[in-house]
Design an enzyme around this catalytic site. Sequence first.
Site, PDB file in Angstrom:
ATOM      1  N   THR A 126      11.192 -40.238  -3.128  1.00  0.00           N
ATOM      2  CA  THR A 126      11.289 -39.316  -1.986  1.00  0.00           C
ATOM      3  C   THR A 126      10.234 -39.567  -0.917  1.00  0.00           C
ATOM      4  O   THR A 126      10.377 -39.081   0.200  1.00  0.00           O
ATOM      5  CB  THR A 126      11.230 -37.858  -2.465  1.00  0.00           C
ATOM      6  OG1 THR A 126      10.084 -37.676  -3.295  1.00  0.00           O
ATOM      7  CG2 THR A 126      12.486 -37.498  -3.246  1.00  0.00           C
ATOM      8  N   ASN A 127       9.161 -40.322  -1.231  1.00  0.00           N
ATOM      9  CA  ASN A 127       8.209 -40.662  -0.163  1.00  0.00           C
ATOM     10  C   ASN A 127       8.912 -41.519   0.895  1.00  0.00           C
ATOM     11  O   ASN A 127       8.920 -41.199   2.087  1.00  0.00           O
ATOM     12  CB  ASN A 127       7.012 -41.428  -0.733  1.00  0.00           C
ATOM     13  CG  ASN A 127       6.218 -40.626  -1.730  1.00  0.00           C
ATOM     14  OD1 ASN A 127       6.401 -39.415  -1.858  1.00  0.00           O
ATOM     15  ND2 ASN A 127       5.336 -41.283  -2.459  1.00  0.00           N
ATOM     16  N   TYR A 130      14.883 -35.060 -14.516  1.00  0.00           N
ATOM     17  CA  TYR A 130      13.426 -35.013 -14.634  1.00  0.00           C
ATOM     18  C   TYR A 130      12.777 -35.154 -13.261  1.00  0.00           C
ATOM     19  O   TYR A 130      13.409 -35.580 -12.295  1.00  0.00           O
ATOM     20  CB  TYR A 130      12.908 -36.120 -15.571  1.00  0.00           C
ATOM     21  CG  TYR A 130      13.053 -37.525 -15.028  1.00  0.00           C
ATOM     22  CD1 TYR A 130      12.054 -38.107 -14.249  1.00  0.00           C
ATOM     23  CD2 TYR A 130      14.194 -38.289 -15.308  1.00  0.00           C
ATOM     24  CE1 TYR A 130      12.185 -39.389 -13.748  1.00  0.00           C
ATOM     25  CE2 TYR A 130      14.335 -39.575 -14.810  1.00  0.00           C
ATOM     26  CZ  TYR A 130      13.325 -40.123 -14.033  1.00  0.00           C
ATOM     27  OH  TYR A 130      13.444 -41.397 -13.527  1.00  0.00           O
ATOM     28  N   ARG A 163      -2.801  -1.846  -6.545  1.00  0.00           N
ATOM     29  CA  ARG A 163      -1.968  -3.028  -6.308  1.00  0.00           C
ATOM     30  C   ARG A 163      -2.261  -4.019  -7.430  1.00  0.00           C
ATOM     31  O   ARG A 163      -3.302  -3.935  -8.089  1.00  0.00           O
ATOM     32  CB  ARG A 163      -2.268  -3.657  -4.950  1.00  0.00           C
ATOM     33  CG  ARG A 163      -3.708  -4.107  -4.772  1.00  0.00           C
ATOM     34  CD  ARG A 163      -3.983  -4.531  -3.349  1.00  0.00           C
ATOM     35  NE  ARG A 163      -5.401  -4.807  -3.134  1.00  0.00           N
ATOM     36  CZ  ARG A 163      -5.967  -4.916  -1.943  1.00  0.00           C
ATOM     37  NH1 ARG A 163      -5.244  -4.758  -0.857  1.00  0.00           N
ATOM     38  NH2 ARG A 163      -7.249  -5.183  -1.820  1.00  0.00           N
ATOM     39  N   GLU A 203      15.850 -44.862  -2.172  1.00  0.00           N
ATOM     40  CA  GLU A 203      14.862 -44.504  -1.143  1.00  0.00           C
ATOM     41  C   GLU A 203      15.339 -44.860   0.261  1.00  0.00           C
ATOM     42  O   GLU A 203      14.554 -44.805   1.209  1.00  0.00           O
ATOM     43  CB  GLU A 203      13.517 -45.174  -1.446  1.00  0.00           C
ATOM     44  CG  GLU A 203      13.631 -46.637  -1.799  1.00  0.00           C
ATOM     45  CD  GLU A 203      12.387 -47.186  -2.493  1.00  0.00           C
ATOM     46  OE1 GLU A 203      11.271 -46.724  -2.196  1.00  0.00           O
ATOM     47  OE2 GLU A 203      12.536 -48.097  -3.323  1.00  0.00           O
ATOM     48  N   ARG A 257      -4.127   2.537   8.146  1.00  0.00           N
ATOM     49  CA  ARG A 257      -4.316   1.241   7.487  1.00  0.00           C
ATOM     50  C   ARG A 257      -3.032   0.424   7.513  1.00  0.00           C
ATOM     51  O   ARG A 257      -1.934   0.973   7.529  1.00  0.00           O
ATOM     52  CB  ARG A 257      -4.733   1.438   6.013  1.00  0.00           C
ATOM     53  CG  ARG A 257      -6.033   2.190   5.802  1.00  0.00           C
ATOM     54  CD  ARG A 257      -6.243   2.440   4.311  1.00  0.00           C
ATOM     55  NE  ARG A 257      -7.386   3.279   4.025  1.00  0.00           N
ATOM     56  CZ  ARG A 257      -8.609   2.842   3.769  1.00  0.00           C
ATOM     57  NH1 ARG A 257      -8.843   1.545   3.763  1.00  0.00           N
ATOM     58  NH2 ARG A 257      -9.596   3.677   3.513  1.00  0.00           N
ATOM     59  N   HIS A 308     -15.439  -9.063   0.881  1.00  0.00           N
ATOM     60  CA  HIS A 308     -14.421  -9.923   1.486  1.00  0.00           C
ATOM     61  C   HIS A 308     -14.517 -11.345   0.950  1.00  0.00           C
ATOM     62  O   HIS A 308     -13.519 -11.947   0.545  1.00  0.00           O
ATOM     63  CB  HIS A 308     -14.589  -9.925   3.018  1.00  0.00           C
ATOM     64  CG  HIS A 308     -13.687 -10.892   3.723  1.00  0.00           C
ATOM     65  ND1 HIS A 308     -14.090 -12.163   4.051  1.00  0.00           N
ATOM     66  CD2 HIS A 308     -12.401 -10.782   4.114  1.00  0.00           C
ATOM     67  CE1 HIS A 308     -13.086 -12.793   4.648  1.00  0.00           C
ATOM     68  NE2 HIS A 308     -12.053 -11.993   4.698  1.00  0.00           N
ATOM     69  N   MET A 366      -6.017  -7.652   8.382  1.00  0.00           N
ATOM     70  CA  MET A 366      -5.520  -6.804   9.465  1.00  0.00           C
ATOM     71  C   MET A 366      -6.440  -5.596   9.625  1.00  0.00           C
ATOM     72  O   MET A 366      -7.399  -5.414   8.892  1.00  0.00           O
ATOM     73  CB  MET A 366      -4.070  -6.409   9.187  1.00  0.00           C
ATOM     74  CG  MET A 366      -3.135  -7.592   9.319  1.00  0.00           C
ATOM     75  SD  MET A 366      -1.448  -7.161   8.939  1.00  0.00           S
ATOM     76  CE  MET A 366      -1.552  -6.770   7.211  1.00  0.00           C
ATOM     77  N   ARG A 398       8.606 -50.074 -12.200  1.00  0.00           N
ATOM     78  CA  ARG A 398       9.174 -50.555 -10.939  1.00  0.00           C
ATOM     79  C   ARG A 398       8.716 -51.989 -10.702  1.00  0.00           C
ATOM     80  O   ARG A 398       7.504 -52.268 -10.724  1.00  0.00           O
ATOM     81  CB  ARG A 398       8.723 -49.660  -9.777  1.00  0.00           C
ATOM     82  CG  ARG A 398       9.329 -50.069  -8.441  1.00  0.00           C
ATOM     83  CD  ARG A 398       8.887 -49.143  -7.323  1.00  0.00           C
ATOM     84  NE  ARG A 398       7.493 -49.366  -6.950  1.00  0.00           N
ATOM     85  CZ  ARG A 398       6.828 -48.592  -6.080  1.00  0.00           C
ATOM     86  NH1 ARG A 398       7.424 -47.558  -5.516  1.00  0.00           N
ATOM     87  NH2 ARG A 398       5.575 -48.851  -5.793  1.00  0.00           N
ATOM     88  N   CYS A 420      10.503 -39.509  -8.223  1.00  0.00           N
ATOM     89  CA  CYS A 420       9.158 -39.991  -8.556  1.00  0.00           C
ATOM     90  C   CYS A 420       8.237 -40.010  -7.340  1.00  0.00           C
ATOM     91  O   CYS A 420       7.158 -40.581  -7.401  1.00  0.00           O
ATOM     92  CB  CYS A 420       9.235 -41.381  -9.180  1.00  0.00           C
ATOM     93  SG  CYS A 420       9.993 -42.623  -8.116  1.00  0.00           S
ATOM     94  N   GLY A 458      -8.350  -7.727   4.111  1.00  0.00           N
ATOM     95  CA  GLY A 458      -9.244  -7.888   5.248  1.00  0.00           C
ATOM     96  C   GLY A 458      -8.653  -8.595   6.448  1.00  0.00           C
ATOM     97  O   GLY A 458      -9.333  -8.802   7.443  1.00  0.00           O
ATOM     98  N   LYS A 461       0.825  -1.207   0.000  1.00  0.00           N
ATOM     99  CA  LYS A 461       0.000   0.000   0.000  1.00  0.00           C
ATOM    100  C   LYS A 461       0.860   1.258   0.000  1.00  0.00           C
ATOM    101  O   LYS A 461       0.705   2.157  -0.833  1.00  0.00           O
ATOM    102  CB  LYS A 461      -0.936  -0.012   1.206  1.00  0.00           C
ATOM    103  CG  LYS A 461      -1.999   1.095   1.192  1.00  0.00           C
ATOM    104  CD  LYS A 461      -2.795   1.122   2.483  1.00  0.00           C
ATOM    105  CE  LYS A 461      -3.518  -0.164   2.758  1.00  0.00           C
ATOM    106  NZ  LYS A 461      -4.620  -0.447   1.821  1.00  0.00           N
ATOM    107  N   SER A 466      16.220 -43.165  -9.674  1.00  0.00           N
ATOM    108  CA  SER A 466      14.977 -42.441  -9.454  1.00  0.00           C
ATOM    109  C   SER A 466      14.797 -42.324  -7.947  1.00  0.00           C
ATOM    110  O   SER A 466      14.711 -43.337  -7.247  1.00  0.00           O
ATOM    111  CB  SER A 466      13.788 -43.174 -10.068  1.00  0.00           C
ATOM    112  OG  SER A 466      12.596 -42.462  -9.838  1.00  0.00           O
TER     113      SER A 466
END
Length: 897
Positions: free
Chosen positions: A788-789, A872, A360, A766, A105, A476, A116, A638, A852, A114, A35, A785
């Site tokens: 990552t889980n 990838y 804005r 993994e 403001r 809002h 703050m 896999r 993956c 809305g 602002k 590969s």
Amino acid sequence: MGEAALKHAEETWVFGFGGGTADGDASMKNLLGGKGANLAEMARLGLPVPPGFTISTAVCTAYYELGRDYPSTLAPQVDAALVALERESGKGFGDPDNPLLVSVRSGARASMPGMMDTVLNLGLNEASVKGLAALAGERFAYDSYRRFIQMYSNVVLGLRHDTFEHILDDYKERQGYELDTEMEAEDWKAIIVSYKEAVEKDLGEPFPDDPKKQLWGAISAVFGSWMNDRAITYRKLNDIPAEWGTAVTVQSMVFGNLGETSATGVAFTRDPSNGEPIFYGEYLINAQGEDVVAGIRTPAPISRERADTLGSADAPLEEAMPAVYAQLRDVANTLERHYKDMQDLEFTVENDRLYMLQTRSGKRTAAAALKIAVDMAREGLITEEEAILRLEPSQLDQLLHPTIAENAVRDVIVTGLPASPGAAVGKVVFDSEEAFALAEKGEDVILVRVETSPEDIKGMHAARAIVTARGGMTSHAAVVARGMGRPCVCGAGGLQIDTAKGVFRVMGREVKKGEVITVDGAAGQVMLGAVEMSQPDLSGDFGELMGWADKVRKLKVRANAETALDARTSVEFGAEGIGLCRTEHMFFDADRIPEVRAMILSNDEKGRRASLDKLLPMQRSDFEELFRILGDLPVTIRLLDPPLHEFLPHNDADMDEVAKASGVSVDELKRRAGELHESNPMLGHRGCRLGITYPEIYEMQARAIFEAAVNVAKETGRQPVPEVMIPLVATHKELSILKAVVDAAARAVFAETGTTLEYMVGTMIELPRAALQAGEIANSAEFFSFGTNDLTQTTLGISRDDAGRFLKIYEDKGIYEKDPFVTLDQAGVGELVKIAAERGRKTRPGIKLGICGEHGGDPASVAFCHRAGLDYVSCSPYRVPIARLAAAHAALKESPK
């Protein structure tokens, strides 16, 4: 002087603007907030901005560092800024004859509509209200004073808003008034007395009369609101760091409620719902700005074009105040060209004179963001690269899900304003807390309210859609819903909500809490029941922007898919291959689970091979379908990963059924299930450990893969690209043993068919040990590969299935900034990925690297993968476009080397 106070002694805290000059500009958003920076920029551009000053975000940081106190050098700077403001406005702060009134403001660097607190008409007291009355009329002056008392008491003194509403309603009932506009100056004087009595009764001290005390109270309230519950919730939902802080802007008041030649409004330079290049906005004659955005009164459209679209009977600003409208259009065009983005404007007209209160970059739906970005690139206003960066990858989620089917039967119960597009089905809920609680249990809910307020933020985020009885396109509910991508219908006239009885009524119909409704935010319709949905069209602007993104990104994007539907969807969404085909998902099909179970129940290799021979053509058929759909694109398959007990029945009824089908006794079945039971199956007999123990399983799968690839190559003339992935490897020896099994199957198939195809054998990284031993493992692996889980689970020692009990608390306490199963833990898991990539490439420079896990579709994780130099990412089909755009963002934001 303490260390914290000393640190702030020489700082400039206050920045003035107005009269064609400013101490700041748009580039200082981090210090002045959005602002303050944009007001300074508009002042520099010579636009009609009421003068004022901004207290910087650095004060907010210092305020909390000093235990909610201010640096000693701030007050003199504020006093000097007030003197300059008095000089520029020609009015005196607290002057009983010619009073200067100000608004106070908030303004963070990121828009938080809305969230703050704001105070208007500050500076009024028993003396100055008389001066204002002499200048602008008694009714106006005392109405402004009662508004100020009500707002200040709520925001600064902490009194409930409805305390004053009850006083006003009781007074109107006693006097026989229906509307506020019927009340005269003497009425407002009486209300003011009652308001002040309520304040003194509640607080034990009178309402503050000293304008300076009022000002500092309001400034502290704004800084304090940075840490209120709704602002904290909004920041979490929108990834806004708490340390950014907010600025406070103090600005000379201009009045849109001086009569029929005054007005207030909000405008967008383009339609924020769909991006169409039409002047879009709303205004109210004889009103203050809060009346528009609060949704208490339903405003009129600004332009005739918009009025015709909505079928509004109210005169648009274009006709009510044509000269002001023309000037506003010029200002809007100037600002859009200057900022090179769609602008959200707030304005006030005081006695036919236009004032700009804010500009804005406007919040917009994903569909609008897409169209605006592409249109502006075509218009030459921005480059293709800038257009790519205008659309956040996470916004694409709004474009990738169903809308209401074109020919669906609609039982429309009420129509309102189309405040935020999209469609959703859910159960009616009237309370935000209840909406949040039900959504936490997996229920789809639609929040129905008279109007929303910032306190409803949690419920709005939890709901699938929002419906309000009151409020306009810039209320809002509308602004927040658009930012969240939630369908929203506002101003649904005739909607009567009885929260006590848990029903809403409209046109003689009644809908109870818990009943299912459908919301079409694009049409402004609310329908009874669940209405048929259809898939989105991703051609046109979407295809063009994604084409631009594909030109600049370096990361390839694949999909996790094992069904024909997922594979086709992935290709339609631009996937460049399959990065993870989970073969076990195929085993659960009804026609093959009996053979899988028979294989598991076998007591020797001969029995297992007999079952595997029956499974082979089924697996081959699965892979043929994938290879046909993918053509020449790679397919990473896999081999079997989960523990075998997952395929066995778990209750007595299923046990009986399987026993009859397999010809073994229930006791034998239970015995075998008991043998396979594991205390911690995630770390048990699964992945490559199955292949080492029962190599015939992997042998069958490898043969199915190569037979399928050869068959499709002969059938189509294409060259399928199979990539065989061995899961859960911890040692190089495991991989080398199983690679030999796969290679032997390939040689056998190629010899039998007389056809040879290129293929690769790699592994899923993994386990932390695999990441650390990547250099050795790469001697056999042609690709890595990163799963990552599981790598997250094994690195952090956290079970993904059980972490819900405590992870949110960890996030709240800042132990983990994000859920590590949603956004990659870059410091821990990410470090292992980087180590494995570096060591793997050292051994095998051309090794292919990808991920993956679910992180493959998370924009922040995609950016990490780009920086880590992976080849990838692979993600779920519907997140492929998100990953493509995130990869383009990562490439464009990369620091020049």
